[in-house]
Structure formats: C-alpha cells, structure tokens
Design a protein around this motif. Structure first.
Motif, PDB file in Angstrom:
ATOM      1  N   LEU A   1      -5.469   1.950   9.237  1.00 53.61           N
ATOM      2  CA  LEU A   1      -4.808   1.615   7.980  1.00 53.61           C
ATOM      3  C   LEU A   1      -5.045   0.136   7.678  1.00 53.61           C
ATOM      4  O   LEU A   1      -4.599  -0.728   8.425  1.00 53.61           O
ATOM      5  N   ILE A   2      -5.753  -0.142   6.595  1.00 52.64           N
ATOM      6  CA  ILE A   2      -6.067  -1.521   6.219  1.00 52.64           C
ATOM      7  C   ILE A   2      -4.999  -2.093   5.296  1.00 52.64           C
ATOM      8  O   ILE A   2      -4.504  -3.203   5.500  1.00 52.64           O
ATOM      9  N   GLU A   3      -4.640  -1.350   4.285  1.00 55.62           N
ATOM     10  CA  GLU A   3      -3.612  -1.780   3.337  1.00 55.62           C
ATOM     11  C   GLU A   3      -2.776  -0.581   2.937  1.00 55.62           C
ATOM     12  O   GLU A   3      -3.238   0.569   2.977  1.00 55.62           O
ATOM     13  N   LYS A   4      -1.538  -0.850   2.522  1.00 58.13           N
ATOM     14  CA  LYS A   4      -0.694   0.218   2.000  1.00 58.13           C
ATOM     15  C   LYS A   4       0.174  -0.328   0.875  1.00 58.13           C
ATOM     16  O   LYS A   4       0.546  -1.502   0.856  1.00 58.13           O
ATOM     17  N   ALA A   5       0.436   0.541  -0.079  1.00 55.46           N
ATOM     18  CA  ALA A   5       1.296   0.220  -1.205  1.00 55.46           C
ATOM     19  C   ALA A   5       1.872   1.544  -1.686  1.00 55.46           C
ATOM     20  O   ALA A   5       1.298   2.603  -1.419  1.00 55.46           O
ATOM     21  N   PRO A   6       3.024   1.512  -2.353  1.00 55.16           N
ATOM     22  CA  PRO A   6       3.568   2.769  -2.869  1.00 55.16           C
ATOM     23  C   PRO A   6       2.542   3.503  -3.720  1.00 55.16           C
ATOM     24  O   PRO A   6       2.048   2.989  -4.707  1.00 55.16           O
ATOM     25  N   GLY A   7       2.176   4.683  -3.281  1.00 56.43           N
ATOM     26  CA  GLY A   7       1.217   5.480  -4.035  1.00 56.43           C
ATOM     27  C   GLY A   7      -0.206   5.439  -3.522  1.00 56.43           C
ATOM     28  O   GLY A   7      -1.031   6.265  -3.923  1.00 56.43           O
ATOM     29  N   GLN A   8      -0.530   4.526  -2.618  1.00 50.36           N
ATOM     30  CA  GLN A   8      -1.922   4.454  -2.160  1.00 50.36           C
ATOM     31  C   GLN A   8      -2.039   3.799  -0.783  1.00 50.36           C
ATOM     32  O   GLN A   8      -1.260   2.912  -0.435  1.00 50.36           O
ATOM     33  N   ALA A   9      -3.034   4.267  -0.025  1.00 53.53           N
ATOM     34  CA  ALA A   9      -3.350   3.682   1.274  1.00 53.53           C
ATOM     35  C   ALA A   9      -4.856   3.463   1.345  1.00 53.53           C
ATOM     36  O   ALA A   9      -5.641   4.262   0.821  1.00 53.53           O
ATOM     37  N   LEU A  10      -5.263   2.368   1.979  1.00 58.62           N
ATOM     38  CA  LEU A  10      -6.683   2.078   2.200  1.00 58.62           C
ATOM     39  C   LEU A  10      -6.949   2.267   3.678  1.00 58.62           C
ATOM     40  O   LEU A  10      -6.367   1.581   4.523  1.00 58.62           O
ATOM     41  N   ILE A  11      -7.823   3.218   3.999  1.00 58.21           N
ATOM     42  CA  ILE A  11      -8.089   3.573   5.391  1.00 58.21           C
ATOM     43  C   ILE A  11      -9.563   3.352   5.706  1.00 58.21           C
ATOM     44  O   ILE A  11     -10.445   3.835   4.989  1.00 58.21           O
TER      45      ILE A  11
ATOM     46  N   ASP B   1      -4.826   8.379  -2.459  1.00 53.72           N
ATOM     47  CA  ASP B   1      -3.594   8.479  -3.226  1.00 53.72           C
ATOM     48  C   ASP B   1      -2.590   9.301  -2.431  1.00 53.72           C
ATOM     49  O   ASP B   1      -2.921  10.390  -1.926  1.00 53.72           O
ATOM     50  N   ILE B   2      -1.354   8.803  -2.321  1.00 49.80           N
ATOM     51  CA  ILE B   2      -0.344   9.453  -1.495  1.00 49.80           C
ATOM     52  C   ILE B   2       0.987   9.549  -2.246  1.00 49.80           C
ATOM     53  O   ILE B   2       1.291   8.720  -3.087  1.00 49.80           O
ATOM     54  N   PRO B   3       1.801  10.553  -1.921  1.00 46.23           N
ATOM     55  CA  PRO B   3       3.157  10.603  -2.483  1.00 46.23           C
ATOM     56  C   PRO B   3       4.051   9.630  -1.721  1.00 46.23           C
ATOM     57  O   PRO B   3       3.728   9.214  -0.607  1.00 46.23           O
ATOM     58  N   TYR B   4       5.183   9.282  -2.293  1.00 43.82           N
ATOM     59  CA  TYR B   4       6.080   8.334  -1.632  1.00 43.82           C
ATOM     60  C   TYR B   4       6.630   8.891  -0.331  1.00 43.82           C
ATOM     61  O   TYR B   4       6.940   8.146   0.594  1.00 43.82           O
ATOM     62  N   THR B   5       6.784  10.217  -0.238  1.00 45.80           N
ATOM     63  CA  THR B   5       7.282  10.807   0.991  1.00 45.80           C
ATOM     64  C   THR B   5       6.322  10.576   2.149  1.00 45.80           C
ATOM     65  O   THR B   5       6.733  10.561   3.307  1.00 45.80           O
ATOM     66  N   THR B   6       5.036  10.376   1.867  1.00 42.19           N
ATOM     67  CA  THR B   6       4.067  10.009   2.904  1.00 42.19           C
ATOM     68  C   THR B   6       4.077   8.512   3.131  1.00 42.19           C
ATOM     69  O   THR B   6       3.993   8.038   4.274  1.00 42.19           O
TER      70      THR B   6
END
Length: 206
Positions: A9-19, A29-34
């Motif tokens: 995991l490089i970066e994370k923000a509500p709604g998105q992760a950079l892997i 793109d991710i849901p908030y529950t993730t």
C-alpha cells in the motif's frame, strides 16, 4: 479479469488506494467499508478486485472481503445501478448489512444512502433477492487485509475537515456532513473514526 491484487500500500484516501505490485502502481477504487480496514502505508495488502472495461475508462475496484466484491458484482447488474452507486451503497452498508436489508425487505435503510431513491431501493430489493442464492456459503466474515490504521502523522487538513469532505464526496450535502461530524467529533478521533461513526449515525443498521 483481475480478481485479486497483492502488493504494498503506497497511498490511501477515502475512496481510493494506490497499491504497488510487480513494480507497477495500481489505483484501486474502494468503498469506505474497505478504507476503514486498510493497513498503514508501506504494509502489504490484499484486495479482492473487479476489473471494469468501458470505452471511456478502465477501472479497478477493490474490496477487503470476497463477499463485498461479489455483492458489488450483483449490484452493478441491477438496472440503473452503475459502479459509482454500487460503491456508495457498500460505503454506507457493508455486504452483510446490505444482505440483511434485502432479506428483511428493508427499503427504509436503503433510501438513506446517497443516490438511492424509493424506486431504486425497491428495484434493489426485488432483483438482488432473486440473485441472493449466488452468494450461498459466503455469509461469514471474510479475512481483512489489515487492521484499522491510526490517523496519519501529518495531515494538510484536520481529521474533521477530511471527514466532512469524504462524506460530501460520498453524496451527502455539505450541511448534512458538517452536522453529522460535529455531532460526534472529538479532538482525539482520527479521520477514519469520524467517518465511520458519522455514517453509522446517518445510516442506522437495519
């Protein structure tokens, strides 16, 4: 089809992760529950994914549990429900909560989600109920890719500001987001805690 991604995991923000995986950085793109279950940046992560190919975009959607991914796939098959709305639904309700709504024919909880009107809620209950059998054997909590992380050490904005911005991005009106966050805000709360509690209060479990 890209069904799973494992990397750093490089970066994370509500709604998105950079892997980062095999030297490439994937925007997921991710849901908030993730988002609530993402580990700290720099740690390994595994997400169950759905790869969407359209004329105007190639998108990768990621989920902490396989059940969430499979419910997302059922949602986007419903007439009038695209990936954006499906993510919004799974941001307000996790897969187990959504399934309980369907089983209980609980339209009231669904209409409290941004973008879900009465007709859409009724359509979801009817069409998903017909397909719920496809999820047989998956109604147990899936393993999560990490534990909820603490607030980042350095933030440009306060956790309260970022929580409000996240709720607005999810579809709530600015005044609704501000009211929800202010109602539960505490100076020691992280952004993730604020978002989680605000959503819980705005969308009570059915």
């Amino acid at each position: 089809m890209i069904g799973r991604i494992h990397g750093i995991l490089i970066e994370k923000a509500p709604g998105q992760a950079l892997i980062e995986c095999a030297g490439l950085g994937y925007e997921v793109d991710i849901p908030y529950t993730t988002f609530f279950h993402l580990p700290d940046a720099g740690q390994e992560i595994t997400l169950h994914t759905h790869f969407s190919v359209r004329e105007d975009a190639h998108s990768l959607f990621g989920f902490a549990a396989r059940l969430d991914r499979n419910v997302f796939r059922l949602l986007i098959k419903v007439n009038g429900v695209g990936p954006k709305l499906a993510l919004a639904i799974l941001s307000g309700l996790d897969a187990h909560q959504f399934i309980r709504c369907v089983e209980a024919r609980d339209a009231n909880s669904l209409v409290k989600l941004p973008g879900v009107g009465k007709k859409t809620a009724e359509r979801l209950l009817i069409e998903i109920a017909d397909r719920i059998g496809q999820l047989e054997g998956q109604f147990t909590p899936g393993s999560l890719p990490g534990t909820p992380s603490a607030a980042p050490a350095r933030d440009t904005h306060s956790p309260r500001d970022e929580a409000e911005a996240a709720l607005i991005a999810l579809g709530y009106k600015p005044q609704e987001a501000s009211k929800a966050v202010n109602r539960i805000a505490d100076k020691d709360m992280s952004r993730e805690e604020l978002i989680r509690l605000a959503l819980k209060n705005m969308i009570p479990a059915g």
